[in-house]
Design a protein around this motif. Sequence first.
Motif, PDB file in Angstrom:
ATOM      1  N   TRP A  95       5.336   9.304  13.345  1.00  0.00           N
ATOM      2  CA  TRP A  95       4.793   8.096  12.726  1.00  0.00           C
ATOM      3  C   TRP A  95       3.175   7.781  12.579  1.00  0.00           C
ATOM      4  O   TRP A  95       2.370   9.163  12.820  1.00  0.00           O
ATOM      5  CB  TRP A  95       4.626   6.472  13.824  1.00  0.00           C
ATOM      6  CG  TRP A  95       5.940   6.430  14.271  1.00  0.00           C
ATOM      7  CD1 TRP A  95       7.049   6.656  15.422  1.00  0.00           C
ATOM      8  CD2 TRP A  95       7.084   5.398  13.858  1.00  0.00           C
ATOM      9  NE1 TRP A  95       8.004   6.323  15.265  1.00  0.00           N
ATOM     10  CE2 TRP A  95       8.065   5.517  13.939  1.00  0.00           C
ATOM     11  CE3 TRP A  95       6.558   4.256  12.675  1.00  0.00           C
ATOM     12  CZ2 TRP A  95       9.194   5.075  13.594  1.00  0.00           C
ATOM     13  CZ3 TRP A  95       7.798   3.630  11.934  1.00  0.00           C
ATOM     14  CH2 TRP A  95       9.139   3.489  12.534  1.00  0.00           C
ATOM     15  N   SER A  96       3.102   7.459  10.995  1.00  0.00           N
ATOM     16  CA  SER A  96       1.519   7.366  10.536  1.00  0.00           C
ATOM     17  C   SER A  96       1.198   5.957  10.725  1.00  0.00           C
ATOM     18  O   SER A  96       1.993   5.309  10.492  1.00  0.00           O
ATOM     19  CB  SER A  96       1.829   8.111   9.005  1.00  0.00           C
ATOM     20  OG  SER A  96       0.414   7.074   8.152  1.00  0.00           O
ATOM     21  N   LEU A  97       0.077   6.040  11.612  1.00  0.00           N
ATOM     22  CA  LEU A  97      -0.925   4.412  12.150  1.00  0.00           C
ATOM     23  C   LEU A  97      -2.501   4.502  11.133  1.00  0.00           C
ATOM     24  O   LEU A  97      -3.070   4.863  11.680  1.00  0.00           O
ATOM     25  CB  LEU A  97      -0.600   3.995  13.328  1.00  0.00           C
ATOM     26  CG  LEU A  97      -1.267   3.025  14.069  1.00  0.00           C
ATOM     27  CD1 LEU A  97      -0.214   1.488  14.069  1.00  0.00           C
ATOM     28  CD2 LEU A  97      -1.569   3.135  15.565  1.00  0.00           C
ATOM     29  N   GLN A  98      -1.959   2.941  10.571  1.00  0.00           N
ATOM     30  CA  GLN A  98      -3.029   3.232   9.432  1.00  0.00           C
ATOM     31  C   GLN A  98      -3.722   1.209   9.501  1.00  0.00           C
ATOM     32  O   GLN A  98      -2.784   0.592   9.886  1.00  0.00           O
ATOM     33  CB  GLN A  98      -3.233   3.588   8.176  1.00  0.00           C
ATOM     34  CG  GLN A  98      -3.436   4.943   8.169  1.00  0.00           C
ATOM     35  CD  GLN A  98      -2.939   5.701   7.156  1.00  0.00           C
ATOM     36  OE1 GLN A  98      -3.794   5.151   5.776  1.00  0.00           O
ATOM     37  NE2 GLN A  98      -2.001   6.752   6.325  1.00  0.00           N
ATOM     38  N   LEU A 154      -0.150   9.286   0.136  1.00  0.00           N
ATOM     39  CA  LEU A 154      -0.411   9.086   1.258  1.00  0.00           C
ATOM     40  C   LEU A 154      -0.838  10.383   2.482  1.00  0.00           C
ATOM     41  O   LEU A 154       0.080  11.580   2.113  1.00  0.00           O
ATOM     42  CB  LEU A 154       1.153   8.353   1.910  1.00  0.00           C
ATOM     43  CG  LEU A 154       1.532   7.425   1.348  1.00  0.00           C
ATOM     44  CD1 LEU A 154       3.225   6.647   1.409  1.00  0.00           C
ATOM     45  CD2 LEU A 154       0.143   6.174   0.828  1.00  0.00           C
ATOM     46  N   GLY A 155      -1.567   9.980   3.005  1.00  0.00           N
ATOM     47  CA  GLY A 155      -1.842  11.175   4.720  1.00  0.00           C
ATOM     48  C   GLY A 155      -0.912   9.976   5.520  1.00  0.00           C
ATOM     49  O   GLY A 155      -0.814   9.245   5.947  1.00  0.00           O
ATOM     50  N   ILE A 156      -1.679  11.460   7.427  1.00  0.00           N
ATOM     51  CA  ILE A 156      -0.445  10.590   8.413  1.00  0.00           C
ATOM     52  C   ILE A 156      -1.652   9.921   8.715  1.00  0.00           C
ATOM     53  O   ILE A 156      -1.702   8.643   9.384  1.00  0.00           O
ATOM     54  CB  ILE A 156      -0.357  12.272   9.121  1.00  0.00           C
ATOM     55  CG1 ILE A 156       1.095  12.825   8.694  1.00  0.00           C
ATOM     56  CG2 ILE A 156      -0.264  11.773  10.773  1.00  0.00           C
ATOM     57  CD1 ILE A 156       1.075  13.646   9.765  1.00  0.00           C
ATOM     58  N   LEU A 206       7.685   8.854   8.967  1.00  0.00           N
ATOM     59  CA  LEU A 206       7.728  10.406   9.103  1.00  0.00           C
ATOM     60  C   LEU A 206       9.090  10.974   8.804  1.00  0.00           C
ATOM     61  O   LEU A 206       9.511  11.357   7.484  1.00  0.00           O
ATOM     62  CB  LEU A 206       7.060  11.423   8.968  1.00  0.00           C
ATOM     63  CG  LEU A 206       5.064  10.651   9.250  1.00  0.00           C
ATOM     64  CD1 LEU A 206       4.622  11.894  10.104  1.00  0.00           C
ATOM     65  CD2 LEU A 206       4.945  10.370   7.955  1.00  0.00           C
ATOM     66  N   GLU A 236      -5.028  -0.922   7.132  1.00  0.00           N
ATOM     67  CA  GLU A 236      -5.270  -1.674   5.102  1.00  0.00           C
ATOM     68  C   GLU A 236      -5.567  -3.090   4.926  1.00  0.00           C
ATOM     69  O   GLU A 236      -6.206  -3.547   5.685  1.00  0.00           O
ATOM     70  CB  GLU A 236      -4.061  -0.932   4.486  1.00  0.00           C
ATOM     71  CG  GLU A 236      -4.075   1.233   4.993  1.00  0.00           C
ATOM     72  CD  GLU A 236      -2.922   1.384   4.757  1.00  0.00           C
ATOM     73  OE1 GLU A 236      -1.942   0.458   3.587  1.00  0.00           O
ATOM     74  OE2 GLU A 236      -2.358   2.433   4.114  1.00  0.00           O
ATOM     75  N   ASN A 285      -5.292   8.750   7.433  1.00  0.00           N
ATOM     76  CA  ASN A 285      -6.046   8.179   6.102  1.00  0.00           C
ATOM     77  C   ASN A 285      -5.118   8.883   4.537  1.00  0.00           C
ATOM     78  O   ASN A 285      -4.759  10.041   4.755  1.00  0.00           O
ATOM     79  CB  ASN A 285      -7.382   9.175   5.633  1.00  0.00           C
ATOM     80  CG  ASN A 285      -8.123   8.147   6.957  1.00  0.00           C
ATOM     81  OD1 ASN A 285      -8.572   7.121   6.986  1.00  0.00           O
ATOM     82  ND2 ASN A 285      -8.597   9.181   7.776  1.00  0.00           N
ATOM     83  N   ASN A 286      -4.825   7.925   4.091  1.00  0.00           N
ATOM     84  CA  ASN A 286      -4.529   8.035   2.571  1.00  0.00           C
ATOM     85  C   ASN A 286      -5.533   8.337   1.597  1.00  0.00           C
ATOM     86  O   ASN A 286      -7.340   8.176   1.799  1.00  0.00           O
ATOM     87  CB  ASN A 286      -4.158   6.717   1.921  1.00  0.00           C
ATOM     88  CG  ASN A 286      -2.833   5.757   2.874  1.00  0.00           C
ATOM     89  OD1 ASN A 286      -2.689   7.009   3.516  1.00  0.00           O
ATOM     90  ND2 ASN A 286      -3.397   4.758   2.875  1.00  0.00           N
ATOM     91  N   ARG A 306       3.540   3.957   9.292  1.00  0.00           N
ATOM     92  CA  ARG A 306       4.932   4.302   8.087  1.00  0.00           C
ATOM     93  C   ARG A 306       5.222   5.113   8.664  1.00  0.00           C
ATOM     94  O   ARG A 306       5.260   6.311   9.709  1.00  0.00           O
ATOM     95  CB  ARG A 306       4.346   5.362   7.227  1.00  0.00           C
ATOM     96  CG  ARG A 306       3.494   4.127   5.602  1.00  0.00           C
ATOM     97  CD  ARG A 306       3.051   4.069   4.720  1.00  0.00           C
ATOM     98  NE  ARG A 306       2.305   3.818   4.006  1.00  0.00           N
ATOM     99  CZ  ARG A 306       0.983   3.478   3.884  1.00  0.00           C
ATOM    100  NH1 ARG A 306       0.352   4.021   5.141  1.00  0.00           N
ATOM    101  NH2 ARG A 306       0.433   2.772   3.049  1.00  0.00           N
ATOM    102  N   SER A 360       1.014  -0.753  -0.567  1.00  0.00           N
ATOM    103  CA  SER A 360      -0.045  -0.111   0.022  1.00  0.00           C
ATOM    104  C   SER A 360       0.407   1.351  -0.326  1.00  0.00           C
ATOM    105  O   SER A 360       0.557   2.605  -0.092  1.00  0.00           O
ATOM    106  CB  SER A 360      -1.228   0.010   0.685  1.00  0.00           C
ATOM    107  OG  SER A 360      -0.450  -0.495   2.249  1.00  0.00           O
TER     108      SER A 360
END
Lengths: 275, 482
Positions: free
Chosen positions: A225-228, B128-130, A241, A230, B132-133, A239, A15
């Motif tokens: 950090w970006s926590l999602q 890409l976002g922090i 940053l 998916e 949401n994308n 991810r 992703s």
Amino acid sequence: MDSCSLYYSLDLVASSGHVLTVEQRIALQTSLLILKKKYKFQRAMLWGKILGIQENYFIAQGRGESEIKDRKYLYSLDCMEWFLLPLVTESMIEEVSKAVRGHFIGEPSFVYEQIHSHGGGEEAAEGEEVIRVNEEKRLAVTVHLIDEDVSVVPRGAFIRNPLGHVQINRSFEGLSESEARRLENYLHFHERKTGNKKSITDMGEWSPAIDFLDALSDDIPKGSWSLQFECASRVCVLRSLLWPGLTFYHVPMTPQHGYIYIGFGMKNIDLPFKL
Amino acid sequence: FLMKNSSNSNMNYDHLTQLLTKVMDEHPNNAVDVFEEMSYEVKRASLNSMQSNLRDLPQLTATELLAEQQRSLFLGKPVLPNVSEISFYLEQAEVGLGREEMQRIFLALKKLVDSERLTHCRFWGKILGIENNYIVAEAENREGEEKDHYTIEDELKEQIKEPESLEKEPFEGSPFPHSAHKPQHEVPKEAIGIGANKFAYYVCKEPGLPWVKIPSVTPAQITIARQIRKFFTGNLDKSVVSYPPFPGNEANYLRAQIARISAATQVSPYGFYQTVGDEGEEEQELYWASIEVNPDFEGVPVRELAESLKVWVHHRQHILQQGRCTWENMAEKTGEDTNEETEDEREEELDEPEVGPRLLNPLSLDAFNMPPWSSKLSSHLTPEHAIAVLRSNLWPGAFAYSSGKFENIYIGWGLKYIGEVYSPPIPPLPQKEYPDGPEITEALDPTPEEELDFKDNLEEQQAALEESEESDELEESEEDDN
């Protein structure tokens, strides 16, 4: 990410926009197995890919008895021939950080030159020195720094045994859905740097066998950090940053986790402006 | 009277006729007694027939409706590109989102096309976002649309105007310094379907969630977006906190970045597009000429595509410094306001129009202090079947491939590589204070000695003055005498 799980784990981090071709995947599966046997590693990991202007470097990581201390890095341009990266020292980091600007080229013997002057204006002529660093060294340093800064494991996935060796926790069953949404449950996979700044009440619930690493939630600056969730919300993806390109995945309630770096190998030093 | 309509049913006359017919038909024994009931029955009968009609309707449409809906599947030309083929090639180019995700996006695109009745639509990429994308779809504008997205700008303009009027009132007439700040004349927005607003963009956070159309872009937003560096948060309504201040919220910022990325990285093999109309007549026309697909395009050999940047061309217009693709002469606009100051500006601005690289410019002419593009073959082992892959180094995440067909995609953080360390622009210098003069400068306090001296001086002067006054008076009196 472990070479054994390569065939499915690459899809889980896709992703972020980078995938490997089928050709590369099968080449990696073959060559990493040979690598593991040849260098007598316990585990061989695909660490990532660093994009250069002409060619891309594939980086592999071999781990020995102790997962943190016995690490070796190798690079390859074609996924088949692997070369050992030099060991990183403090002076090397300093040299590289002074000499290197811009993108990777994709040629290990390429030499970066930077004229560095000591002191201010008048003495500049005397103190000038030319720093030369080849790209292989830069690669080693970059990989080392990325691993220092942003390598991630879920809490509980590794234990430290009484001898001080860090090993895989075979009874790790994965974080639960709610745990996976909290940054405290992800740890930096390197020797603890910050020391014990936590209050005793916080440490009360810690178990010395598991909590020997730094948590991501203590990172500075906050929000790096970006926590999602998916892949239809089944996979937890982190991810960085700070080093854009690093992607970590963990499937909650299973022991599957791993990280990969695919990027230009440049630190995002403008991060405070961008948040 | 008999022909009058009742409130809910037939005419009185009709009702009476029906009722009498019923009486004659049925020949009841006690017609007088049941007359009211019969009347009631007649009324109900008419309603009954209505109800049966109503009940029949859905039964008729259930199958028909489905057939009607399914019919649309077989009609019309395909508006969606073959996404599975694209995803196959993208995988060879080492980009993509995984096969499952691509398929999901494809289905979501299909839904978008169906619901919005778009004429052309393609998968632009992912930002890409922090939190949401954004999945971004690019579609052609339908004709006769828009005009409803001006609200944000209007609000902003009002906000700017209000404080000015507040400031002016209380200080009228007094010699206060007045602000030298002149609000810059805003460069007008490009019309829908032209330049940076050529396409409409739809975004969604996850395939399956509703698509949101993002507003068209203004030149001011593009120029500010060039100066700031911010990550996307994933929330379209969030305000963009930055310096210089960004006009609009994240949806506008997203649109501005999409416009910049598209202009810089949408490329095609040379010869696929051709300019419409013959060259020559007017040189300037070329710069914003539209392009069309060249029907005679035969393809460029893959090896050539992988080795040389000369056979790749930009097929989107370059965005000028002004923030527009087509140059707008701002001098004409400023001329309308009758300010003395603007005349100087007019002279400056009347110089020749700003011109960017022309459309279909080869990539080899792109300028930067490092190679802006990396090109290679997708496979070293079977180069004869490989495809050519192009990667942008300026916009990390922008890719193009060509294997006869071509496609562009962007998957990344939506930020440009700037080479050096980013330093935000410095705020403008503070305004000058009130002009320095003796009347407002603070003097040093005199020491006691100085004070004494001053007093002595003063007394002497006064004495002198008095003397002179006396003499004046004398003179005056003398004059009076004359």
